[in-house]
Motif scaffolding. Sequence first.
Motif, short mmCIF file in Angstrom:
data_model
loop_
_atom_site.label_atom_id
_atom_site.label_comp_id
_atom_site.label_asym_id
_atom_site.label_seq_id
_atom_site.Cartn_x
_atom_site.Cartn_y
_atom_site.Cartn_z
N MET A 62 0.82 -1.19 0.00
CA MET A 62 0.00 0.00 0.00
C MET A 62 0.87 1.26 0.00
O MET A 62 0.54 2.23 -0.67
CB MET A 62 -0.92 -0.04 1.21
N ASP A 63 1.99 1.26 0.75
CA ASP A 63 2.88 2.42 0.76
C ASP A 63 3.46 2.70 -0.61
O ASP A 63 3.80 3.83 -0.93
CB ASP A 63 4.02 2.23 1.77
N SER A 64 3.57 1.65 -1.44
CA SER A 64 4.14 1.84 -2.77
C SER A 64 3.20 2.59 -3.71
O SER A 64 3.63 3.10 -4.74
CB SER A 64 4.52 0.49 -3.38
N ASP A 65 1.91 2.67 -3.39
CA ASP A 65 0.96 3.40 -4.22
C ASP A 65 1.08 4.91 -4.05
O ASP A 65 0.71 5.67 -4.94
CB ASP A 65 -0.48 3.02 -3.86
N LEU A 66 1.61 5.36 -2.94
CA LEU A 66 1.65 6.78 -2.62
C LEU A 66 2.46 7.61 -3.62
O LEU A 66 1.99 8.67 -4.05
CB LEU A 66 2.17 6.97 -1.20
N PRO A 67 3.66 7.20 -4.05
CA PRO A 67 4.39 8.01 -5.03
C PRO A 67 3.62 8.20 -6.34
O PRO A 67 3.66 9.29 -6.92
CB PRO A 67 5.68 7.22 -5.26
N GLN B 10 2.58 11.86 -7.67
CA GLN B 10 3.03 12.33 -8.97
C GLN B 10 1.85 12.81 -9.81
O GLN B 10 1.92 13.86 -10.46
CB GLN B 10 3.80 11.23 -9.70
N ALA B 11 0.75 12.07 -9.78
CA ALA B 11 -0.45 12.49 -10.51
C ALA B 11 -0.98 13.81 -9.97
O ALA B 11 -1.39 14.70 -10.73
CB ALA B 11 -1.52 11.40 -10.44
N TRP B 12 -0.96 13.96 -8.66
CA TRP B 12 -1.42 15.19 -8.00
C TRP B 12 -0.56 16.37 -8.44
O TRP B 12 -1.06 17.41 -8.85
CB TRP B 12 -1.36 14.97 -6.50
N GLU B 13 0.77 16.21 -8.37
CA GLU B 13 1.67 17.29 -8.76
C GLU B 13 1.54 17.61 -10.26
O GLU B 13 1.54 18.78 -10.63
CB GLU B 13 3.11 16.92 -8.43
N ASN B 14 1.44 16.59 -11.09
CA ASN B 14 1.29 16.82 -12.53
C ASN B 14 0.03 17.62 -12.83
O ASN B 14 0.03 18.51 -13.69
CB ASN B 14 1.26 15.50 -13.29
N ILE C 6 -1.08 25.55 -3.55
CA ILE C 6 -2.09 24.50 -3.77
C ILE C 6 -1.58 23.16 -3.25
O ILE C 6 -2.30 22.44 -2.57
CB ILE C 6 -2.45 24.39 -5.27
N LEU C 7 -0.34 22.82 -3.58
CA LEU C 7 0.22 21.54 -3.15
C LEU C 7 0.34 21.45 -1.63
O LEU C 7 0.32 20.37 -1.06
CB LEU C 7 1.58 21.29 -3.81
N GLY C 8 0.43 22.60 -0.97
CA GLY C 8 0.53 22.60 0.48
C GLY C 8 -0.76 23.02 1.16
O GLY C 8 -0.75 23.34 2.35
N ALA C 9 -1.88 23.02 0.43
CA ALA C 9 -3.16 23.50 0.98
C ALA C 9 -3.61 22.71 2.20
O ALA C 9 -4.31 23.24 3.06
CB ALA C 9 -4.24 23.46 -0.09
N SER C 10 -3.22 21.47 2.30
CA SER C 10 -3.63 20.64 3.44
C SER C 10 -2.78 20.93 4.68
O SER C 10 -3.07 20.42 5.75
CB SER C 10 -3.50 19.17 3.08
N GLY C 11 -1.73 21.73 4.52
CA GLY C 11 -0.81 21.97 5.62
C GLY C 11 0.40 21.06 5.53
O GLY C 11 1.34 21.20 6.30
#
Length: 90
Positions: A1-6, A10-14, A30-35
């Motif tokens: 499951m941890d391997s899915d995070l990158p 990457q999709a989020w940043e793209n 935007i990328l840091g909107a969650s804190g």
Amino acid sequence: MDSDLPTILQAWENTVHAFTWTDPSDPHKILGASGYNPGFWRTTLLRGLDPHVVRATTALKRLLHGRQRTLLRAAINANVRNRETSRLKG
């Protein structure tokens, strides 16, 4: 499951970088909107994320319009359903 995070990060940043921004610092905001920025998410194991995810999701929900909140809730429910199904299958 941890391997899915990158892959998710990457999709989020793209997606964020695909937009044309008037202020060059907007993507970072935007990328840091969650804190938490993407670097935090890359170095954190999913097993210890529960409190961080709850806080980040709550903060992001406050920034979203009603329709986007509904879509987010549906996506979260689908992911939980998939996780529970996977857990039952082993």
